[in-house]
Design a protein around this motif. Structure first.
Motif, PDB file in Angstrom:
ATOM      1  N   GLY A 131    -122.633   7.164  -4.242  1.00 26.21           N
ATOM      2  CA  GLY A 131    -124.018   7.297  -3.840  1.00 26.21           C
ATOM      3  C   GLY A 131    -124.645   6.009  -3.349  1.00 26.21           C
ATOM      4  N   HIS A 132    -124.145   4.848  -3.779  1.00 24.07           N
ATOM      5  CA  HIS A 132    -124.719   3.588  -3.279  1.00 24.07           C
ATOM      6  C   HIS A 132    -123.638   2.695  -2.669  1.00 24.07           C
ATOM      7  N   LEU A 133    -122.606   3.348  -2.108  1.00 16.03           N
ATOM      8  CA  LEU A 133    -121.505   2.608  -1.494  1.00 16.03           C
ATOM      9  C   LEU A 133    -121.996   1.826  -0.275  1.00 16.03           C
ATOM     10  N   GLU A 134    -121.530   0.597  -0.169  1.00 22.05           N
ATOM     11  CA  GLU A 134    -121.847  -0.229   1.000  1.00 22.05           C
ATOM     12  C   GLU A 134    -120.665  -0.203   1.959  1.00 22.05           C
ATOM     13  N   HIS A 135    -120.964  -0.037   3.255  1.00 25.72           N
ATOM     14  CA  HIS A 135    -119.926   0.027   4.276  1.00 25.72           C
ATOM     15  C   HIS A 135    -120.494  -0.540   5.566  1.00 25.72           C
ATOM     16  N   ASN A 136    -119.615  -1.171   6.326  1.00 28.39           N
ATOM     17  CA  ASN A 136    -120.073  -1.757   7.583  1.00 28.39           C
ATOM     18  C   ASN A 136    -120.523  -0.707   8.586  1.00 28.39           C
ATOM     19  N   ASP A 137    -119.852   0.426   8.602  1.00 38.48           N
ATOM     20  CA  ASP A 137    -120.217   1.521   9.481  1.00 38.48           C
ATOM     21  C   ASP A 137    -121.337   2.330   8.824  1.00 38.48           C
ATOM     22  N   HIS A 138    -122.501   2.304   9.424  1.00 43.79           N
ATOM     23  CA  HIS A 138    -123.646   2.976   8.826  1.00 43.79           C
ATOM     24  C   HIS A 138    -123.437   4.476   8.732  1.00 43.79           C
ATOM     25  N   GLU A 139    -122.765   5.075   9.716  1.00 45.89           N
ATOM     26  CA  GLU A 139    -122.550   6.514   9.674  1.00 45.89           C
ATOM     27  C   GLU A 139    -121.636   6.884   8.515  1.00 45.89           C
ATOM     28  N   THR A 140    -120.551   6.145   8.345  1.00 44.30           N
ATOM     29  CA  THR A 140    -119.651   6.401   7.213  1.00 44.30           C
ATOM     30  C   THR A 140    -120.352   6.162   5.891  1.00 44.30           C
ATOM     31  N   ARG A 141    -121.161   5.102   5.845  1.00 51.35           N
ATOM     32  CA  ARG A 141    -121.897   4.801   4.608  1.00 51.35           C
ATOM     33  C   ARG A 141    -122.840   5.930   4.249  1.00 51.35           C
ATOM     34  N   ASN A 142    -123.577   6.444   5.223  1.00 52.70           N
ATOM     35  CA  ASN A 142    -124.540   7.496   4.931  1.00 52.70           C
ATOM     36  C   ASN A 142    -123.846   8.803   4.560  1.00 52.70           C
TER      37      ASN A 142
ATOM     38  N   GLY B  52    -132.968   7.671   6.482  1.00 53.91           N
ATOM     39  CA  GLY B  52    -134.065   8.483   5.983  1.00 53.91           C
ATOM     40  C   GLY B  52    -133.591   9.752   5.310  1.00 53.91           C
ATOM     41  N   VAL B  53    -132.532  10.370   5.839  1.00 56.27           N
ATOM     42  CA  VAL B  53    -131.984  11.574   5.212  1.00 56.27           C
ATOM     43  C   VAL B  53    -131.408  11.250   3.839  1.00 56.27           C
ATOM     44  N   VAL B  54    -130.728  10.109   3.755  1.00 54.42           N
ATOM     45  CA  VAL B  54    -130.182   9.686   2.462  1.00 54.42           C
ATOM     46  C   VAL B  54    -131.309   9.420   1.477  1.00 54.42           C
TER      47      VAL B  54
ATOM     48  N   VAL C 298    -122.567  12.568  -0.070  1.00 56.68           N
ATOM     49  CA  VAL C 298    -121.651  13.294  -0.951  1.00 56.68           C
ATOM     50  C   VAL C 298    -121.923  12.953  -2.408  1.00 56.68           C
ATOM     51  N   GLY C 299    -122.029  11.652  -2.698  1.00 61.94           N
ATOM     52  CA  GLY C 299    -122.295  11.245  -4.073  1.00 61.94           C
ATOM     53  C   GLY C 299    -123.651  11.714  -4.567  1.00 61.94           C
ATOM     54  N   LEU C 300    -124.671  11.594  -3.720  1.00 62.42           N
ATOM     55  CA  LEU C 300    -126.010  12.010  -4.134  1.00 62.42           C
ATOM     56  C   LEU C 300    -126.101  13.517  -4.330  1.00 62.42           C
ATOM     57  N   ALA C 301    -125.384  14.280  -3.507  1.00 67.08           N
ATOM     58  CA  ALA C 301    -125.405  15.730  -3.666  1.00 67.08           C
ATOM     59  C   ALA C 301    -124.849  16.134  -5.026  1.00 67.08           C
TER      60      ALA C 301
END
Length: 1001
Positions: A163-174, A268-270, A179-182
């Motif tokens: 749910g709070h994973l950091e990733h360089n690719d913003h799309e992959t991160r979101n 914003g969706v996240v 998934v985690g937040l759901a």
């Protein structure tokens, strides 16, 4: 291929998979064979005893597929996805027996996430299985089965990390965060979270890490936009349906990945998903659980260094109070204050301290009601934190924020006496700090710490009252808005006029002068910063807070007659109150005594300390030869510390009285005054507010002080140029106060005489005015203004004609009408030749007045109120008077012993007795002029008489009165009758024979 002796449940599971060669082409759905899956779920639903074996078989396949898929086997990955789909199908169909399937299900999800969490598709399928479990479980297994609990907490850890994973690719991160937040949304709405109080805190600590990080990474306007979207569309776009139906009728959410080729999810969706989960979490918690959520949030902010984002934290605190259930919202600010108190001993305030203080202020100033909030405990904690920070460093940067916290408590007024109770708590601590300083302060910074602590408490007190007025005005504006199309915001006054012209009383009780009077000694504090702050607080209190009743002027400062409100009866009652004293009159007596001392004394403060300003430190010689004044000003530091150790009320009263006794009645030519030029400006501001707001009381209590002050400035003997600026300031103060009196009472003659006296003084700069004040904040300390250095006075100053001013004022018809006294009576009342500061202070401490017995009856107040409280026929009322007491067994015993007169005055004469009905516990001066608590003095009715033998017939008389002896003819032997009618019993000479309920055979 069918293997002989294969168990039936294993065959059913194996039949759900496509052939091994077709596993790679089963995507992208990777779903089991639908017909065989139906047979499997039908088998499991009708044979609950087989669910455990099915779960064990599926868990074994998950472990094997995970191990192979981690090594790169694509067929094993496809088989794993299908296995997870089978587990979800069984969980959905066998929801009644979820406890049997839970060990295998949670173990399978845990193994999958531990091995292949980087595979987003597998993580999404595992999240779907986990959400199905959270939908249908009752949570009873958490905390009971340790292995299941361990797997469950491990799953929470994995989903929280996603749910709070950091990733360089913003799309992959979101995508990953969604998934985690759901999955965590499913936990927040599941009974598994709330069933076990032992595991609630650990679960929330894990969940909040994932919920707070996403919304900290977007701007506050984005959060407001997403929150508005949540209110418009309560149903989540990710979760189809959840918790809206009973457990057996729910539909488990299906979590899907983002479709390739479409625009990826935005931050914003996240944040929207995180906000939905947070609001749902707080919406389901009670008070203890809400406090645990706040604690977990603070731990997350500590780990993520989120304290630097002050606006986000304030937004979160406000919305947390709004999302929490109505009756549990108090837990949010209470926990925030507790967390702030935990770090009160830090050497330097950090971002955590300042942000926590800002969050507390935001919660209190919000429009969200906070019922069940213990405001007294909150303000006590905030005061303790403030004093502790002052001890650490008098210039601590956290003090202004703490003052704002204290002030913001006045925003929420839930009962009439709340502000008075909070002000009383502040004033009690203020009095202690004034007399004893701040405990724990270093020797070098002790005085600085005391000054800063007093200023902080004063600023908090003023801000508290002002915030309550704004709250009251806002409520009135809301009422007017509902009743009128063009409402206006009324001013914060004691009574407000609505749009219909009706008088609307304030919703809260004003801080009474009796409570405020304990702070009057700050007028003569030896630190100018304290004196200046208190002068402003005093003006605000007199203008907006002190009860005025019928004694008030119009908006332009002129007192005009009010025939409807001030009729003859009202005027008579008001005059009696003013002459014989009420709380306001006693407060004004004390105030005038301290103002006089400030204008004339060479030493200020309880311990004879001098002002810290340069001009005051140069004028520290005694005013006259009074030994007591000199001793009070020359105490050693040891005596000062001894005084600090005894901050009792009687000790404080004694110190104040000693200081006021040092105020001279006549200044010597070489007199040196501790007050500065700005102090006289402050005195003028206080006197102006006093006479404009309380014209009648100010007239009766202030005129004698003005005359005495002007008489004190009439220096006889040789002229001393060094004293001339002080004397001129005193005369200007007196003249300008008379100008105010002339305006208030519309006495043109008084105005002319005062103007002539003012123009006769040498030209100099006018007295300074009070500085501007911003309520609810700690202002920088005010610096004193010295007397003008270019003022050269070479001749004696002209005196003000007090007699002419008195004659002109007492001849004014408006003054006579307001007071109900003639000119001669007013002259006797207002003549200030016998006025003294110490005498006025004694008048302020007098609580037992002649006003209670003006009729001359001499009865105790307890007897006066008794008929109103109890009906006359109630025999219990007669217990108030000893002469009406009945006769009992004790009287008989004492009659036998010859001591009847000691208990029953009806039987014999009076004997020595002690009465407490006509005594009040109060503080009044003794013969030596000292003040202390009065002691109850035994009052004997007549001298002690020796015991005697019972007289003949005395015992028989007692027996007759008790109704035990022989009855008289009239049947009135008993004195005491029952207060209630006796219960009538009907008896018969021949009672009915007992008839058994059965007959023996």
């Amino acid at each position: 291929m069918h293997i002989p002796f294969t168990p039936n449940h294993v065959q059913l599971v194996s039949a759900c998979y496509p052939p091994t060669a077709a596993l790679l082409t089963a995507g992208p759905e990777y779903s089991p064979n639908s017909q065989e899956l139906s047979r499997l779920t039908y088998y499991a639903a009708n044979r609950p005893g087989k669910i455990g074996k099915l779960g064990a078989e599926l868990e074994k396949r998950v472990r094997a597929d995970c191990r192979k898929a981690a090594a790169g086997n694509t067929r094993a990955r496809a088989s794993l996805l299908i296995t997870l789909a089978i587990i979800k199908a069984i969980a959905t169909e066998c929801r009644r027996d979820m406890a049997v399937l839970s060990p295998a299900l949670l173990a399978s999800v845990n193994v999958t996430l531990s091995t292949l969490s980087a595979d987003l598709e597998i993580a999404a399928r595992a999240a779907t299985v986990f959400t199905a479990w959270t939908t249908y479980t009752d949570g009873l297994i958490i905390g009971v089965d340790l292995k299941v609990t361990e797997d469950y907490m491990s799953c929470l850890q994995h989903f929280s990390r996603l749910g709070h994973l950091e990733h360089n690719d913003h799309e992959t991160r979101n995508r990953t965060r969604l998934v985690g937040l759901a999955a965590l949304v499913g936990v927040v709405n599941s009974e598994a979270l709330y069933h076990s109080m032992t595991y609630f805190q650990p679960q929330v600590s894990v969940i909040m890490r994932a919920l707070l990080v996403p919304f900290l990474q977007v701007d506050v306007p984005v959060l407001d936009h997403e929150l508005a979207d949540i209110k418009e569309q309560p149903n989540s776009p990710i979760l189809d349906e959840f918790r809206s139906r009973p457990m057996l009728e729910r539909r488990a959410a299906s979590i899907h990945l983002h479709i390739d080729g479409d625009q990826g999810p935005s931050s914003g969706v996240v944040a929207n998903t995180a906000l939905r989960a947070t609001s749902s979490l707080l919406g389901h918690t009670n008070g203890h659980q809400a406090s645990a959520v706040v604690k977990a949030s603070i731990e997350t902010l500590d780990e993520s260094q989120g304290w630097e984002q002050v606006e986000h934290c304030r937004w979160l605190a406000e919305k947390a109070a709004e999302w929490t259930q109505y009756q549990y919202r108090y837990a949010i600010p209470t926990r925030l204050v507790e967390c702030l108190a935990e770090g009160q001993d830090a050497a330097q305030p950090t971002a955590r301290h300042t942000t926590l203080a800002a969050m507390i202020t935001t919660v209190f100033t919000s429009s969200t009601p906070l019922v069940n909030l213990s405001t007294s405990d909150i303000i006590s904690s905030l005061i303790s934190i403030t004093l502790r920070r002052v001890t650490v460093s008098p210039g601590d940067s956290l003090l202004p924020a703490l003052v704002e916290c204290i002030s913001s408590l006045g925003t929420h007024v839930y009962y009439a006496d709340q502000i008075q109770d909070l002000a009383g708590e502040l004033i009690s601590r203020l009095v202690i700090v004034e007399a004893s300083g701040v405990p724990g302060a270093g020797k070098g910074s002790r005085e600085h710490a005391r000054t800063q602590a007093v200023r902080c408490l004063l600023a908090g007190l003023l801000g508290l009252i002002h915030a309550a007025d704004l709250h009251d005005a806002g409520k009135d504006a809301d009422d007017d808005k509902r009743c009128s199309t063009s409402p206006t915001l009324p001013a914060p006054a004691e009574q407000r006029t609505s749009h219909e012209g009706q008088i609307r009383p304030s919703r809260r009780t004003k801080v009474t002068p009796e409570v405020w009077q304990d702070t009057v000694s700050l007028v003569c504090d030896h630190e100018y910063a304290v004196r200046a702050d208190y002068a402003k607080a005093l003006v605000e209190y007199i203008e907006n807070e002190i009860p005025k009743f019928a004694d008030k002027s119009d908006a332009d400062g002129v007192r005009r007659p009010r025939p409807l409100a001030d009729g003859p009866t009202q005027q008579s009652n008001t005059l009696k109150t003013m002459l014989y004293g009420d709380t306001t009159t006693r407060f004004l007596h004390a105030l005038h005594a301290h103002l006089y001392a400030l204008a004339t004394c060479s030493k200020l403060g309880f311990h004879g300390g001098s002002s810290t300003s340069t001009s005051s430190s140069e004028r520290t010689t005694p005013t006259n030869g009074d030994d007591s004044s000199a001793r009070g000003g020359g105490e050693s530091s040891a005596n000062e510390r001894r005084s600090v150790n005894f901050p009792s009320r009687s000790r404080r009263t004694s110190l104040v009285s000693r200081m006021l006794r040092g105020a001279p009645s006549r200044l010597l030519p070489s007199a040196h005054i501790a007050a500065d030029f700005s102090d006289f400006g402050n005195i003028l501001a206080v006197m102006t507010a006093l006479h404009e707001q309380l014209p009648v009381r100010g007239l009766l209590t202030g005129i004698p002080m003005l005359i005495a002050l002007e008489n004190a400035s009439r220096v006889q003997g040789s002229f001393d140029a060094s004293t001339a600026p002080v004397l001129r300031s005193i005369k200007e103060l007196v003249a300008r106060t008379w100008l105010v009196l002339g305006k208030v009472w519309q006495a043109s003659t008084v105005t002319e005489i005062a103007q002539q006296a003012l123009s006769a003084l040498p030209t100099a700069a006018p007295l300074p005015s009070l500085p501007d004040w911003q309520f609810g904040t700690l202002q920088p300390p005010q610096q004193s203004i010295p007397f003008p250095a270019d003022l050269q006075i070479t001749a004696p100053l002209p005196d003000i004609d007090n007699d002419a001013l008195l004659d002109a004022l007492t001849a004014c018809q408006s003054v006579q009408d307001a007071t109900g006294l003639g000119q001669s009576d007013l002259l006797r009342r207002l003549n200030g030749h016998e006025w003294s500061a110490d005498g006025a202070f004694k008048d302020s401490m007098e609580t037992k007045t002649r006003f209670d017995s003006l009729a001359g009856d001499g009865l105790s107040p307890l007897f006066k109120v008794a008929p109103a409280l109890m009906h006359a026929e109630n025999m219990s009322m007669h217990s108030l008077a000893r002469s009406g007491r009945g006769v009992g067994v004790t009287d008989l015993r004492e009659a036998l012993e010859g001591r009847s007169s000691m208990s029953n005055p009806n039987l014999a004469g009076r004997v020595p007795s002690i009465s407490t009905l006509d005594h009040t516990s109060s503080v009044f001066p003794d013969q030596q002029g000292q003040h202390g608590f009065s002691k109850l003095a035994p009052t004997r009715s007549r001298p002690q008489q020796p015991l005697r033998k019972p007289r003949p017939g005395e015992v028989r008389d007692v027996l007759n009165k008790l109704g035990i002896g022989k009855q008289n003819g009239n049947g009135n032997s008993a004195v005491l009758k029952s207060s209630f009618p006796a219960i009538q019993k009907t008896t018969s000479k021949n009672p009915p024979a007992f008839t058994p309920p059965y007959t023996a055979s």
